[in-house]
Design an enzyme around this catalytic site. Structure first.
Site, short mmCIF file in Angstrom:
data_model
loop_
_atom_site.label_atom_id
_atom_site.label_comp_id
_atom_site.label_asym_id
_atom_site.label_seq_id
_atom_site.Cartn_x
_atom_site.Cartn_y
_atom_site.Cartn_z
N GLY A 159 0.82 -1.21 0.00
CA GLY A 159 0.00 0.00 0.00
C GLY A 159 0.84 1.25 0.00
CE1 TYR A 160 5.70 5.12 3.20
CE2 TYR A 160 7.26 3.63 2.14
CZ TYR A 160 7.00 4.81 2.80
OH TYR A 160 8.02 5.69 3.06
#
Length: 265
Positions: A159-160
């Site tokens: 996600g990052y």
């Protein structure tokens, strides 16, 4: 052009994430070279402390409590900028926490949280600063990204990393759109820079520090002060022809092949 290429005297900088770490280091470095600053952070006490340090350097600093994932608060921040300073010469988008989880387990809410913290808010800040800079015909923007935005780290970074990949491409697009009108846009991609969150991770897993160092030829983790020179360079006339650059600050991490051997004396 300033007589000293690195002078920031008479310039106004906006820095998010200014309560600690790289944001605070950037703010103090710019103040030392003459800039006045509007400082934003969720940590009210921390951002006030940074402002006090800048005041002791003889520069003006206005601290603002702001959640950079919220466009309403960002717009209020820039309205405060207009009242206090009347313009902006440099923006540094530093603030924004990421959420880590394995791709098969991460919730869509956490995917969205990464996006809001790291992309949505950064773009809103760029848009607000960009409008003002374009009207003035000059300005410089720096987006803090990560080596995770251009290479895969695993360890639950999906996600990052997706969000910071978007920050890299946003930087290139904004540079392409705005540089011909006087507004430069660049990105800095740190590797592991020591902060409270990273310290907690390494304390929880004693092998984490060794894994990080195995990919850093320079032989040490980063520290917030490593960004000071880059901040002044990109805010000043010294970087007048630098735009659209994606600049690693990683101790050689991206340059090294995964199977490479680090030279040691």
């Amino acid at each position: 052009m300033a007589s000293n290429l690195f002078d920031c005297i008479g310039r106004v900088a906006v820095i998010s994430g200014a309560a600690q770490g790289m944001g605070r280091a950037m703010a103090l470095a710019l103040a030392e070279f003459g800039a006045d600053l509007l400082l934003a952070d969720l940590n009210t006490a921390g951002v006030q402390n940074t402002a006090e340090q800048i005041t002791r350097l003889g520069r003006r600093a206005v601290p603002v409590t702001c959640d950079v994932s919220d466009p309403t608060q960002i717009r209020a921040l820039f309205a405060r900028l207009d009242r206090e300073f009347g313009g902006v010469d440099f923006l540094a988008n530093v603030a924004g926490e990421g959420v880590r989880a394995r791709p098969e387990e991460i919730s869509l809410d956490d995917v969205e949280k990464n996006w809001r913290n790291l992309v949505y808010g950064r773009f809103c800040c760029c848009q607000e600063a960009g409008r003002r800079m374009l009207a003035a015909g000059r300005g410089s923007i720096v987006n803090i990204g990560s080596i995770a935005g251009v290479s895969a780290l695993g360890r639950g970074h999906v996600g990052y990393s997706m969000a910071l990949g978007a920050v890299v491409q946003m930087t290139r697009e904004l540079s392409t759109e705005w540089s011909g009108r006087g507004v430069r846009v660049n990105a800095i991609l740190p590797a592991q820079v020591v902060n409270p969150s990273l310290e907690a991770r390494m304390a929880a897993d004693p092998g984490e520090r060794t894994r990080f160092l195995s990919g850093i030829p320079r032989g040490r983790l980063g520290n917030p002060d490593d960004i000071r020179g880059l901040a002044v360079f990109l805010a000043s006339d010294a970087s007048a022809w630098i735009t659209g650059a994606i600049i690693p600050m990683d101790g050689g991490n991206l340059a090294m092949n995964a199977g490479g051997t680090i030279g040691r004396t």
